[in-house]
Write an enzyme that holds these catalytic residues in place. Structure first.
Site, PDB file in Angstrom:
ATOM      1  N   HIS A  14      -2.036   2.657  -4.255  1.00  0.00           N
ATOM      2  CA  HIS A  14      -1.442   2.950  -2.911  1.00  0.00           C
ATOM      3  C   HIS A  14      -2.442   3.868  -2.492  1.00  0.00           C
ATOM      4  O   HIS A  14      -3.330   4.327  -3.004  1.00  0.00           O
ATOM      5  CB  HIS A  14      -0.119   3.554  -2.769  1.00  0.00           C
ATOM      6  CG  HIS A  14       0.043   4.957  -3.337  1.00  0.00           C
ATOM      7  ND1 HIS A  14       1.098   5.736  -3.006  1.00  0.00           N
ATOM      8  CD2 HIS A  14      -0.532   5.639  -4.406  1.00  0.00           C
ATOM      9  CE1 HIS A  14       0.909   6.875  -3.631  1.00  0.00           C
ATOM     10  NE2 HIS A  14      -0.145   6.886  -4.651  1.00  0.00           N
ATOM     11  N   CYS A  23      -5.727  11.912  -1.952  1.00  0.00           N
ATOM     12  CA  CYS A  23      -4.712  10.567  -1.984  1.00  0.00           C
ATOM     13  C   CYS A  23      -4.810   9.622  -0.640  1.00  0.00           C
ATOM     14  O   CYS A  23      -3.912   8.835  -0.754  1.00  0.00           O
ATOM     15  CB  CYS A  23      -3.216  10.977  -2.018  1.00  0.00           C
ATOM     16  SG  CYS A  23      -2.876  11.829  -3.696  1.00  0.00           S
ATOM     17  N   HIS A  27      -5.702   4.515  -4.408  1.00  0.00           N
ATOM     18  CA  HIS A  27      -6.101   4.825  -5.861  1.00  0.00           C
ATOM     19  C   HIS A  27      -4.697   4.266  -6.499  1.00  0.00           C
ATOM     20  O   HIS A  27      -3.839   3.917  -6.104  1.00  0.00           O
ATOM     21  CB  HIS A  27      -5.943   6.507  -6.076  1.00  0.00           C
ATOM     22  CG  HIS A  27      -4.887   7.142  -5.460  1.00  0.00           C
ATOM     23  ND1 HIS A  27      -4.554   7.294  -4.157  1.00  0.00           N
ATOM     24  CD2 HIS A  27      -3.762   7.636  -6.269  1.00  0.00           C
ATOM     25  CE1 HIS A  27      -3.324   7.853  -4.082  1.00  0.00           C
ATOM     26  NE2 HIS A  27      -2.742   8.218  -5.121  1.00  0.00           N
ATOM     27  N   HIS A  29      -1.650   4.443  -9.926  1.00  0.00           N
ATOM     28  CA  HIS A  29      -0.784   5.353 -10.988  1.00  0.00           C
ATOM     29  C   HIS A  29      -0.122   4.356 -11.688  1.00  0.00           C
ATOM     30  O   HIS A  29       0.006   3.140 -11.693  1.00  0.00           O
ATOM     31  CB  HIS A  29       0.336   6.084 -10.024  1.00  0.00           C
ATOM     32  CG  HIS A  29      -0.081   6.956  -9.075  1.00  0.00           C
ATOM     33  ND1 HIS A  29      -0.724   8.190  -9.608  1.00  0.00           N
ATOM     34  CD2 HIS A  29      -0.210   7.183  -7.781  1.00  0.00           C
ATOM     35  CE1 HIS A  29      -0.870   9.008  -8.693  1.00  0.00           C
ATOM     36  NE2 HIS A  29      -0.673   8.334  -7.384  1.00  0.00           N
ATOM     37  N   HIS A  67       1.503  -3.950 -10.421  1.00  0.00           N
ATOM     38  CA  HIS A  67       0.239  -4.657 -10.094  1.00  0.00           C
ATOM     39  C   HIS A  67       0.212  -5.154  -8.770  1.00  0.00           C
ATOM     40  O   HIS A  67      -0.133  -6.141  -8.400  1.00  0.00           O
ATOM     41  CB  HIS A  67      -0.059  -5.370 -11.172  1.00  0.00           C
ATOM     42  CG  HIS A  67      -0.688  -5.098 -12.409  1.00  0.00           C
ATOM     43  ND1 HIS A  67       0.446  -4.616 -13.442  1.00  0.00           N
ATOM     44  CD2 HIS A  67      -1.715  -4.901 -12.976  1.00  0.00           C
ATOM     45  CE1 HIS A  67      -0.335  -3.997 -14.404  1.00  0.00           C
ATOM     46  NE2 HIS A  67      -1.510  -4.159 -14.187  1.00  0.00           N
ATOM     47  N   GLU A 122       4.418   9.983 -10.847  1.00  0.00           N
ATOM     48  CA  GLU A 122       3.191   9.433 -10.543  1.00  0.00           C
ATOM     49  C   GLU A 122       2.503   9.769 -11.718  1.00  0.00           C
ATOM     50  O   GLU A 122       1.433   9.278 -12.185  1.00  0.00           O
ATOM     51  CB  GLU A 122       2.676  10.074  -9.503  1.00  0.00           C
ATOM     52  CG  GLU A 122       3.178   9.289  -8.216  1.00  0.00           C
ATOM     53  CD  GLU A 122       2.489   9.929  -6.732  1.00  0.00           C
ATOM     54  OE1 GLU A 122       2.655   9.009  -6.040  1.00  0.00           O
ATOM     55  OE2 GLU A 122       1.678  10.473  -6.823  1.00  0.00           O
TER      56      GLU A 122
END
EC number: 4.-.-.-
Length: 134
Positions: A14, A23, A27, A29, A67, A122
């Site tokens: 996201h 952010c 990137h 998590h 995913h 996260e």
């Protein structure tokens, strides 16, 4: 008051709009999710709730996110913060279990088990919680 908690995880990408920092870039998590149910009494079997029902619902909702690029999902309005993800998972669990005849929605004074919060991590040190009992 009794409480049970189940855990699931998923991996997703996201980025955050209207954010000034790293952010704002795409990137990913490895999210860890906890779903908490509480209630004042146990059933005939001495349980608050069957773990397997709650776990299956949580895992199904997380599977929908796994995913993916969360920004591609309209429900997040292009800004999939951990807070919004937690609310999405909460709503998804409630909807799935209602289809099975299990109502975990929260209301004040309810004597049946209720899903009262979902935690989304996260990282090990960064958590958002969606909570409905206050």
């Amino acid at each position: 008051m009794f409480e049970v908690r189940v855990t699931a995880d998923f991996a997703a990408a996201h980025f955050l709009r209207d954010y000034n920092g790293k952010c704002e870039n795409l990137h990913g998590h490895n999210y860890k999710v906890y779903a908490h149910v509480k209630g004042p009494k146990l059933n005939e079997g001495g349980m608050l709730l069957d773990f397997s029902k709650l776990k299956a619902a949580l895992r199904e909702v997380c599977k929908q996110l796994d995913h993916t690029n969360l920004n591609d999902l309209a429900v997040f309005d292009q800004n999939p913060s951990a807070e919004r993800i937690a609310m999405y998972i909460y709503d998804g669990i409630i909807a799935l279990l209602k289809k099975e005849g299990i109502d975990l929605s929260y209301s004040a004074g309810k004597t049946e088990p209720a899903l009262y919060c979902v935690d989304v991590f996260e990282t090990e040190t960064s958590r958002a919680r969606y909570r409905v009992d206050e």
